[in-house]
Design a protein around this motif. Structure first.
Motif, PDB file in Angstrom:
ATOM      1  N   MET A   4       0.837  -1.205   0.000  1.00 38.88           N
ATOM      2  CA  MET A   4       0.000   0.000   0.000  1.00 38.88           C
ATOM      3  C   MET A   4       0.870   1.251   0.000  1.00 38.88           C
ATOM      4  O   MET A   4       0.523   2.246  -0.628  1.00 38.88           O
ATOM      5  CB  MET A   4      -0.940   0.004   1.204  1.00 38.88           C
ATOM      6  CG  MET A   4      -2.052  -1.012   1.105  1.00 38.88           C
ATOM      7  SD  MET A   4      -3.101  -0.746  -0.335  1.00 38.88           S
ATOM      8  CE  MET A   4      -3.866   0.775   0.104  1.00 38.88           C
ATOM      9  N   PHE A   5       1.974   1.197   0.698  1.00 38.68           N
ATOM     10  CA  PHE A   5       2.892   2.335   0.729  1.00 38.68           C
ATOM     11  C   PHE A   5       3.481   2.594  -0.654  1.00 38.68           C
ATOM     12  O   PHE A   5       3.537   3.732  -1.113  1.00 38.68           O
ATOM     13  CB  PHE A   5       4.006   2.074   1.758  1.00 38.68           C
ATOM     14  CG  PHE A   5       4.964   3.210   1.910  1.00 38.68           C
ATOM     15  CD1 PHE A   5       4.574   4.383   2.537  1.00 38.68           C
ATOM     16  CD2 PHE A   5       6.257   3.110   1.425  1.00 38.68           C
ATOM     17  CE1 PHE A   5       5.453   5.448   2.681  1.00 38.68           C
ATOM     18  CE2 PHE A   5       7.139   4.161   1.565  1.00 38.68           C
ATOM     19  CZ  PHE A   5       6.731   5.321   2.189  1.00 38.68           C
ATOM     20  N   VAL A   6       3.889   1.534  -1.325  1.00 33.71           N
ATOM     21  CA  VAL A   6       4.453   1.656  -2.670  1.00 33.71           C
ATOM     22  C   VAL A   6       3.393   2.176  -3.637  1.00 33.71           C
ATOM     23  O   VAL A   6       3.672   3.056  -4.469  1.00 33.71           O
ATOM     24  CB  VAL A   6       5.027   0.302  -3.148  1.00 33.71           C
ATOM     25  CG1 VAL A   6       5.420   0.356  -4.614  1.00 33.71           C
ATOM     26  CG2 VAL A   6       6.217  -0.098  -2.296  1.00 33.71           C
ATOM     27  N   VAL A   7       2.180   1.673  -3.537  1.00 34.14           N
ATOM     28  CA  VAL A   7       1.097   2.133  -4.399  1.00 34.14           C
ATOM     29  C   VAL A   7       0.815   3.614  -4.147  1.00 34.14           C
ATOM     30  O   VAL A   7       0.608   4.390  -5.089  1.00 34.14           O
ATOM     31  CB  VAL A   7      -0.176   1.282  -4.185  1.00 34.14           C
ATOM     32  CG1 VAL A   7      -1.379   1.902  -4.866  1.00 34.14           C
ATOM     33  CG2 VAL A   7       0.044  -0.135  -4.688  1.00 34.14           C
ATOM     34  N   GLY A   8       0.827   4.028  -2.892  1.00 34.26           N
ATOM     35  CA  GLY A   8       0.624   5.439  -2.561  1.00 34.26           C
ATOM     36  C   GLY A   8       1.719   6.325  -3.136  1.00 34.26           C
ATOM     37  O   GLY A   8       1.439   7.387  -3.703  1.00 34.26           O
ATOM     38  N   LEU A   9       2.959   5.890  -3.005  1.00 33.31           N
ATOM     39  CA  LEU A   9       4.075   6.661  -3.568  1.00 33.31           C
ATOM     40  C   LEU A   9       3.991   6.739  -5.090  1.00 33.31           C
ATOM     41  O   LEU A   9       4.259   7.794  -5.681  1.00 33.31           O
ATOM     42  CB  LEU A   9       5.416   6.036  -3.163  1.00 33.31           C
ATOM     43  CG  LEU A   9       5.886   6.315  -1.744  1.00 33.31           C
ATOM     44  CD1 LEU A   9       7.207   5.587  -1.478  1.00 33.31           C
ATOM     45  CD2 LEU A   9       6.052   7.795  -1.505  1.00 33.31           C
ATOM     46  N   LEU A  10       3.608   5.642  -5.723  1.00 32.18           N
ATOM     47  CA  LEU A  10       3.451   5.665  -7.177  1.00 32.18           C
ATOM     48  C   LEU A  10       2.319   6.597  -7.600  1.00 32.18           C
ATOM     49  O   LEU A  10       2.419   7.277  -8.622  1.00 32.18           O
ATOM     50  CB  LEU A  10       3.205   4.257  -7.700  1.00 32.18           C
ATOM     51  CG  LEU A  10       4.418   3.320  -7.694  1.00 32.18           C
ATOM     52  CD1 LEU A  10       4.005   1.912  -8.105  1.00 32.18           C
ATOM     53  CD2 LEU A  10       5.515   3.849  -8.587  1.00 32.18           C
ATOM     54  N   VAL A  12       1.338   9.334  -5.949  1.00 27.23           N
ATOM     55  CA  VAL A  12       1.849  10.697  -5.787  1.00 27.23           C
ATOM     56  C   VAL A  12       2.799  11.042  -6.929  1.00 27.23           C
ATOM     57  O   VAL A  12       2.746  12.143  -7.492  1.00 27.23           O
ATOM     58  CB  VAL A  12       2.540  10.861  -4.411  1.00 27.23           C
ATOM     59  CG1 VAL A  12       3.299  12.170  -4.329  1.00 27.23           C
ATOM     60  CG2 VAL A  12       1.517  10.756  -3.294  1.00 27.23           C
ATOM     61  N   LEU A  13       3.660  10.108  -7.296  1.00 23.55           N
ATOM     62  CA  LEU A  13       4.590  10.335  -8.404  1.00 23.55           C
ATOM     63  C   LEU A  13       3.833  10.590  -9.708  1.00 23.55           C
ATOM     64  O   LEU A  13       4.193  11.482 -10.480  1.00 23.55           O
ATOM     65  CB  LEU A  13       5.534   9.150  -8.558  1.00 23.55           C
ATOM     66  CG  LEU A  13       6.558   9.243  -9.680  1.00 23.55           C
ATOM     67  CD1 LEU A  13       7.512  10.402  -9.439  1.00 23.55           C
ATOM     68  CD2 LEU A  13       7.318   7.942  -9.801  1.00 23.55           C
ATOM     69  N   ALA A  14       2.771   9.824  -9.941  1.00 20.50           N
ATOM     70  CA  ALA A  14       1.972  10.008 -11.159  1.00 20.50           C
ATOM     71  C   ALA A  14       1.318  11.389 -11.170  1.00 20.50           C
ATOM     72  O   ALA A  14       1.273  12.053 -12.216  1.00 20.50           O
ATOM     73  CB  ALA A  14       0.909   8.915 -11.258  1.00 20.50           C
ATOM     74  N   LEU A  15       0.830  11.845 -10.019  1.00 20.57           N
ATOM     75  CA  LEU A  15       0.230  13.176  -9.943  1.00 20.57           C
ATOM     76  C   LEU A  15       1.256  14.271 -10.218  1.00 20.57           C
ATOM     77  O   LEU A  15       0.976  15.242 -10.923  1.00 20.57           O
ATOM     78  CB  LEU A  15      -0.417  13.393  -8.570  1.00 20.57           C
ATOM     79  CG  LEU A  15      -1.704  12.631  -8.315  1.00 20.57           C
ATOM     80  CD1 LEU A  15      -2.135  12.795  -6.859  1.00 20.57           C
ATOM     81  CD2 LEU A  15      -2.797  13.097  -9.251  1.00 20.57           C
ATOM     82  N   VAL A  16       2.440  14.116  -9.662  1.00 20.76           N
ATOM     83  CA  VAL A  16       3.494  15.120  -9.859  1.00 20.76           C
ATOM     84  C   VAL A  16       3.920  15.169 -11.327  1.00 20.76           C
ATOM     85  O   VAL A  16       4.011  16.257 -11.924  1.00 20.76           O
ATOM     86  CB  VAL A  16       4.701  14.825  -8.940  1.00 20.76           C
ATOM     87  CG1 VAL A  16       5.905  15.670  -9.319  1.00 20.76           C
ATOM     88  CG2 VAL A  16       4.324  15.050  -7.485  1.00 20.76           C
ATOM     89  N   VAL A  17       4.161  14.014 -11.911  1.00 17.42           N
ATOM     90  CA  VAL A  17       4.575  13.976 -13.320  1.00 17.42           C
ATOM     91  C   VAL A  17       3.463  14.517 -14.211  1.00 17.42           C
ATOM     92  O   VAL A  17       3.717  15.311 -15.130  1.00 17.42           O
ATOM     93  CB  VAL A  17       4.978  12.540 -13.734  1.00 17.42           C
ATOM     94  CG1 VAL A  17       5.174  12.429 -15.235  1.00 17.42           C
ATOM     95  CG2 VAL A  17       6.242  12.117 -13.008  1.00 17.42           C
ATOM     96  N   GLY A  18       2.220  14.123 -13.929  1.00 16.95           N
ATOM     97  CA  GLY A  18       1.097  14.638 -14.712  1.00 16.95           C
ATOM     98  C   GLY A  18       0.961  16.141 -14.596  1.00 16.95           C
ATOM     99  O   GLY A  18       0.678  16.832 -15.584  1.00 16.95           O
ATOM    100  N   GLY A  19       1.174  16.668 -13.400  1.00 13.64           N
ATOM    101  CA  GLY A  19       1.116  18.116 -13.214  1.00 13.64           C
ATOM    102  C   GLY A  19       2.195  18.842 -13.996  1.00 13.64           C
ATOM    103  O   GLY A  19       1.950  19.876 -14.614  1.00 13.64           O
TER     104      GLY A  19
END
Length: 67
Positions: A4-10, A12-19
């Motif tokens: 779940m931690f890895v999924v959460g980090l991924l 957040v990473l997807a949101l940052v890259v998308g932004g």
């Protein structure tokens, strides 16, 4: 729990890259929704910078002058 931690980090990473993609796309004249996402991304970045500056100031004040 670890997955779940890895999924959460991924996520957040997807949101940052998308932004970031939306900021670049908006600078080149993207659609309205891209400009909205870019504005939200830039505002969030500015809030993070301001909070970091204020945190540094408060830490400096606790050091006793920084001599």
């Amino acid at each position: 729990m670890d997955n779940m931690f890895v999924v959460g980090l991924l996520g957040v990473l997807a949101l940052v890259v998308g932004g970031c993609v939306c900021v670049v796309w908006a600078a080149r004249g993207g659609p309205r929704w891209v400009r909205v996402v870019a504005s939200v991304t830039l505002a969030a970045g500015e809030l993070l910078r301001q909070s970091e500056r204020s945190r540094r100031r408060s830490m400096r004040g606790r050091d006793g002058g920084g001599d």
